[in-house]
Design a protein around this motif. Sequence first.
Motif, PDB file in Angstrom:
ATOM      1  N   SER A   1       0.683  13.609  -9.788  1.00 31.15           N
ATOM      2  CA  SER A   1       1.691  13.948  -8.793  1.00 31.15           C
ATOM      3  C   SER A   1       0.951  14.959  -7.659  1.00 31.15           C
ATOM      4  CB  SER A   1       2.821  15.162  -9.343  1.00 31.15           C
ATOM      5  OG  SER A   1       1.952  16.183  -9.754  1.00 31.15           O
ATOM      6  N   SER A   2      -0.375  15.550  -7.602  1.00 27.91           N
ATOM      7  CA  SER A   2      -0.938  16.160  -6.643  1.00 27.91           C
ATOM      8  C   SER A   2      -1.428  15.306  -5.528  1.00 27.91           C
ATOM      9  CB  SER A   2      -2.005  17.162  -7.200  1.00 27.91           C
ATOM     10  OG  SER A   2      -2.896  16.505  -8.005  1.00 27.91           O
ATOM     11  N   PHE A   3      -1.631  13.702  -5.855  1.00 28.94           N
ATOM     12  CA  PHE A   3      -2.619  13.040  -5.156  1.00 28.94           C
ATOM     13  C   PHE A   3      -1.284  11.958  -4.623  1.00 28.94           C
ATOM     14  CE2 PHE A   3      -5.447  14.236  -8.279  1.00 28.94           C
ATOM     15  CZ  PHE A   3      -6.524  14.452  -7.426  1.00 28.94           C
ATOM     16  N   GLU A   4      -0.208  12.257  -4.684  1.00 31.75           N
ATOM     17  CA  GLU A   4       0.781  11.219  -4.158  1.00 31.75           C
ATOM     18  C   GLU A   4       1.285  11.472  -2.636  1.00 31.75           C
ATOM     19  OE1 GLU A   4       3.075   8.979  -7.442  1.00 31.75           O
ATOM     20  OE2 GLU A   4       4.097   9.950  -6.072  1.00 31.75           O
ATOM     21  N   ASP A   5       0.565  12.570  -2.302  1.00 34.18           N
ATOM     22  CA  ASP A   5       0.897  13.006  -0.694  1.00 34.18           C
ATOM     23  C   ASP A   5       0.128  12.232   0.122  1.00 34.18           C
ATOM     24  OD1 ASP A   5       2.658  14.896  -1.801  1.00 34.18           O
ATOM     25  OD2 ASP A   5       1.530  16.487  -1.465  1.00 34.18           O
ATOM     26  N   VAL A   6      -1.010  11.442  -0.392  1.00 34.59           N
ATOM     27  CA  VAL A   6      -1.879  10.736   0.831  1.00 34.59           C
ATOM     28  C   VAL A   6      -1.758   9.279   0.554  1.00 34.59           C
ATOM     29  CG1 VAL A   6      -3.411  12.693   0.595  1.00 34.59           C
ATOM     30  CG2 VAL A   6      -3.603  10.897  -1.176  1.00 34.59           C
ATOM     31  N   THR A   7      -2.150   8.542   1.422  1.00 30.27           N
ATOM     32  CA  THR A   7      -2.012   7.162   1.264  1.00 30.27           C
ATOM     33  C   THR A   7      -3.111   6.542   0.286  1.00 30.27           C
ATOM     34  OG1 THR A   7      -1.670   6.969   3.632  1.00 30.27           O
ATOM     35  CG2 THR A   7      -2.758   4.903   2.796  1.00 30.27           C
TER      36      THR A   7
ATOM     37  N   LEU B   1       0.952  -1.401  -0.106  1.00 38.03           N
ATOM     38  CA  LEU B   1      -0.056   0.037  -0.027  1.00 38.03           C
ATOM     39  C   LEU B   1       1.133   1.235   0.048  1.00 38.03           C
ATOM     40  CD1 LEU B   1      -3.006   0.942   0.247  1.00 38.03           C
ATOM     41  CD2 LEU B   1      -2.511   1.111   2.750  1.00 38.03           C
ATOM     42  N   LEU B   2       0.682   2.287  -0.858  1.00 29.74           N
ATOM     43  CA  LEU B   2       1.494   3.198  -0.819  1.00 29.74           C
ATOM     44  C   LEU B   2       1.122   4.074   0.155  1.00 29.74           C
ATOM     45  CD1 LEU B   2       1.111   4.462  -4.628  1.00 29.74           C
ATOM     46  CD2 LEU B   2       2.901   2.882  -3.727  1.00 29.74           C
ATOM     47  N   HIS B   3       2.394   4.683   0.839  1.00 29.12           N
ATOM     48  CA  HIS B   3       2.367   5.565   1.809  1.00 29.12           C
ATOM     49  C   HIS B   3       3.242   6.968   1.967  1.00 29.12           C
ATOM     50  CE1 HIS B   3       4.547   1.872   2.992  1.00 29.12           C
ATOM     51  NE2 HIS B   3       5.195   2.772   3.266  1.00 29.12           N
ATOM     52  N   SER B   4       2.652   7.851   2.406  1.00 27.57           N
ATOM     53  CA  SER B   4       3.579   9.164   2.432  1.00 27.57           C
ATOM     54  C   SER B   4       3.477   9.528   3.970  1.00 27.57           C
ATOM     55  CB  SER B   4       3.366   9.808   1.326  1.00 27.57           C
ATOM     56  OG  SER B   4       2.031  10.498   1.584  1.00 27.57           O
ATOM     57  N   TRP B   5       4.390  10.558   4.209  1.00 24.67           N
ATOM     58  CA  TRP B   5       4.213  11.366   5.428  1.00 24.67           C
ATOM     59  C   TRP B   5       5.300  12.450   5.392  1.00 24.67           C
ATOM     60  CZ3 TRP B   5       7.068   6.710   4.395  1.00 24.67           C
ATOM     61  CH2 TRP B   5       8.323   6.506   4.435  1.00 24.67           C
ATOM     62  N   ARG B   6       5.174  13.297   6.363  1.00 21.90           N
ATOM     63  CA  ARG B   6       5.823  14.620   6.560  1.00 21.90           C
ATOM     64  C   ARG B   6       7.293  14.433   6.819  1.00 21.90           C
ATOM     65  NH1 ARG B   6       2.954  18.404   3.607  1.00 21.90           N
ATOM     66  NH2 ARG B   6       0.829  18.149   4.310  1.00 21.90           N
ATOM     67  N   ALA B   7       8.008  15.128   5.912  1.00 23.64           N
ATOM     68  CA  ALA B   7       9.662  14.975   6.241  1.00 23.64           C
ATOM     69  C   ALA B   7       9.879  15.836   7.587  1.00 23.64           C
ATOM     70  CB  ALA B   7      10.217  16.000   5.142  1.00 23.64           C
ATOM     71  N   GLY B   8      11.075  15.390   8.240  1.00 22.67           N
ATOM     72  CA  GLY B   8      11.394  16.171   9.102  1.00 22.67           C
ATOM     73  C   GLY B   8      11.871  15.001  10.477  1.00 22.67           C
ATOM     74  N   ARG B   9      12.283  15.565  11.542  1.00 24.73           N
ATOM     75  CA  ARG B   9      12.356  14.900  12.840  1.00 24.73           C
ATOM     76  C   ARG B   9      11.375  15.275  13.976  1.00 24.73           C
ATOM     77  NH1 ARG B   9      16.740  17.471  11.189  1.00 24.73           N
ATOM     78  NH2 ARG B   9      16.841  18.803  13.290  1.00 24.73           N
ATOM     79  N   ARG B  10      10.782  14.337  14.520  1.00 26.04           N
ATOM     80  CA  ARG B  10       9.951  14.317  15.830  1.00 26.04           C
ATOM     81  C   ARG B  10      10.583  15.270  16.839  1.00 26.04           C
ATOM     82  NH1 ARG B  10       4.919  12.547  16.910  1.00 26.04           N
ATOM     83  NH2 ARG B  10       4.395  12.506  19.052  1.00 26.04           N
ATOM     84  N   HIS B  11      11.798  15.370  16.950  1.00 25.85           N
ATOM     85  CA  HIS B  11      12.636  16.178  17.958  1.00 25.85           C
ATOM     86  C   HIS B  11      13.664  16.817  17.240  1.00 25.85           C
ATOM     87  CE1 HIS B  11      10.159  13.869  21.189  1.00 25.85           C
ATOM     88  NE2 HIS B  11      10.724  12.907  20.276  1.00 25.85           N
ATOM     89  N   PRO B  12      13.251  18.234  16.844  1.00 26.39           N
ATOM     90  CA  PRO B  12      14.154  18.778  15.849  1.00 26.39           C
ATOM     91  C   PRO B  12      15.501  19.112  16.692  1.00 26.39           C
ATOM     92  CG  PRO B  12      11.992  19.634  15.823  1.00 26.39           C
ATOM     93  CD  PRO B  12      12.015  18.664  16.852  1.00 26.39           C
ATOM     94  N   HIS B  13      15.536  19.104  17.949  1.00 28.28           N
ATOM     95  CA  HIS B  13      16.644  19.652  18.582  1.00 28.28           C
ATOM     96  C   HIS B  13      17.831  18.167  18.491  1.00 28.28           C
ATOM     97  CE1 HIS B  13      14.453  17.712  21.681  1.00 28.28           C
ATOM     98  NE2 HIS B  13      15.428  17.560  22.458  1.00 28.28           N
ATOM     99  N   ILE B  14      17.422  17.346  18.237  1.00 28.20           N
ATOM    100  CA  ILE B  14      18.265  16.042  18.164  1.00 28.20           C
ATOM    101  C   ILE B  14      18.605  15.705  16.783  1.00 28.20           C
ATOM    102  CG2 ILE B  14      18.420  13.602  19.117  1.00 28.20           C
ATOM    103  CD1 ILE B  14      16.550  14.240  21.127  1.00 28.20           C
ATOM    104  N   THR B  15      19.974  15.519  16.739  1.00 32.39           N
ATOM    105  CA  THR B  15      20.540  15.180  15.362  1.00 32.39           C
ATOM    106  C   THR B  15      20.369  13.620  15.216  1.00 32.39           C
ATOM    107  OG1 THR B  15      22.105  16.950  15.650  1.00 32.39           O
ATOM    108  CG2 THR B  15      22.604  15.055  13.789  1.00 32.39           C
TER     109      THR B  15
END
Length: 541
Positions: free
Chosen positions: A406-412, A308-322
Motif C-alpha cells: 500500500s505504501s507504493f500505490e501513490d506513484v505511477t 498503466l496504474l496512475h494516481s494523483w493528489r486529491a482536490g480541485r485546482r481552483h478551490p474557490h470554485i465548486t
Amino acid sequence: MTEEFRAAFQRVLDTAASQAPGFPEAVHDVFRLSSQVPREELAIALEALTPVLGDCEPHAGVAADLSVLAGALVESGAPAGQVGLEVLRQLGSYGQAAVAFIHAWEKTGGGPLPAPNDAGEAEEQRVEQVLGDNAPLATVGWWTSLRYGLAAKAMLGDSGVRAAVRADPGALHELGQIVQALSTRLNEFGEVGELLRMSEADRLIVLDRASRRGFRVAFDGVSDNFQLHTLLADALIGKEGHRLPGTRPDPRWVAASLDGPVDPMADVVRGEWDLVGGDGTWVGNEACPGDVPVVDGERVLVLEPQSLLHSWRAGRRHPHITGSLTVLEELRPDQATAWWARTHPAGTVRHPQAPPLENDDTGAHGRPPRHFGEAAHFAEVDSGPMSAPFAALDPDADAPGGGLSSSFEDVTINPGAAPVFPDTPASLFDPPARPPKEDEDDEDELDDFTVPAAWSGALSPGPGLDDPLGSPLDEPEWREPRSLSDPGPFEDPAPGTPAADPPPSDDRPPGARLLPPMPPGVSDSSTWAPHWKWPMGPPGR
C-alpha cells in the motif's frame, strides 16, 4: 449598515461618471462596507454598476478600478450577472492593446517590461517608434492589464459567466489567445487562462469499454481530467452509481473534488480507467475536459481499462470554485451501439508510458486489492457488480512480487515483473537456487521441484522394477536411525572446512528449541512431502 453602503455606492456611481476627485475615497468606502451587507444588496449594486462601467470604458483608469470593485463584490458572494460579461469584453479590448505594447517593446530593444502600474510617458515614446499613433492606447492597455486580469479572474469564478462565454465560441477563442499572450509576462493571467479552459466544455458522452454502455453527463467547475475522473467514478461505479464495474472512489476523494477540503489522510486518488477520445486519441488525466475531441458534434470520452496504474493528489485546482457532475441519461442500447461503431477497437490506444503488449495480453493492467489500510474503513459489504470475474487459477498467480504494498500505490507504477534480488529464495519454504557450474548446459538445470538425490535412484526404473512408484522406497543409508545420546565418533574436519557451531547446552538436537516436535513417524519417512511438490505424483508409501 445597509443604508451606509447604499450611500457609498451611489457616490461611486456619481463620481465615476463625472470623474470627480472623490472617486477613490468612495471606492474605498464600498470595499470596507461590502462584507457587512447581505448578498442581495450586493447583487443590486452590481446590477446598477453595469451601465456605468460601459459608459466609463473610454476613461481607462476609472473603468479598470470599477472592474476591480465589481470583482471584489463577486468574490463576496454576489452573482456576477451582466457586469461580468462587460468586464471580459473590456479585457478583450484593452488586453489586445497590451499585447501590441509587448510586441513593440520587443521590437525596440527588448529587456524587462515595466510593471503595469509604472508604465508612463517614457514607455509610450519608446513603443511609438513601432506603433505610431496607436502608442498611447497600447501603453494604456498595458497600464490597466493587471487590474483587468484580477477582475476577470473573479468573474470567471461565476458559473453563469462561464456558461455565457461558452455560448460564444468565437469570442472565447479570441479572448483565450489574448490571455495566453499576456500570461507569458504576467502570472495572474495564467489562472485566467485556466478558467477560460474550464469554460470550454460542460457536457460529454461517456462510453465504458467494459460494459459497452454509454452515458450523457453534464458537469461544471471541473478544471482538469483528474477531477473529472474522480467524479465520473463516483457517478457511474457500483450500486450507488449506475452499476459500472470497478472500485468506488473513497468518499473523501469525491468531497475534495466537489466543494470540500482535502483530507490529509486520503490525499492520493487512484485511477480507475484510461481516458481516451472517441476518435482514438489519447486524452489522459493531465488534460482538461475541453481537450476531449469532438466526434459528430459531441465530445466523446471512452473509459478504457487501465494500461498503466496512475494516481494523483486529491482536490480541485481552483478551490474557490465548486465542482459538480450529473448523469443526464443513459444511452439506449441502439444509441450506444452506434457510438461504439465509430470508435477505435479495444486495446489499440494505451497510456503513452505503458510497456508494449506481449503475446495475447489485453493491455488491462491487473491491480492489487484496494481496500486495505485507511481505505479499508470504506470497504463495501455489497458494492454492486464485480469489477471483473475471478481469474482462472494459475500457478504463477501465487508467485511473490505480483502485488503492491500500500505504501507504493501513490506513484505511477510500470506493470511488469517484480524485481528479483540476488541471493533471495523465491519462497521462504524453497531452498535457494543452485549456482550453475561452468561445465553444465542449460538443459541440465534443476526444475522448480527438485527431487533429492537420495530418491532419484528409486524413481529410475531398474532391473526387476517395473513401476518405481508402486513399491516403497528403501531407507537411504544416511537416514539410518541413531540414538541422540550417541552422536558417533568425532572426526576432524577437513582442512579449510569452517568449524561447526557449538552444540546447545541441553541434550536436544540443534534447532529443537525453535520448532515444535514433529508427529511420530514423520521424521523417519523418506517419502514425506506435500503432493504438489512432486512433478509426477508422490512415490508409493
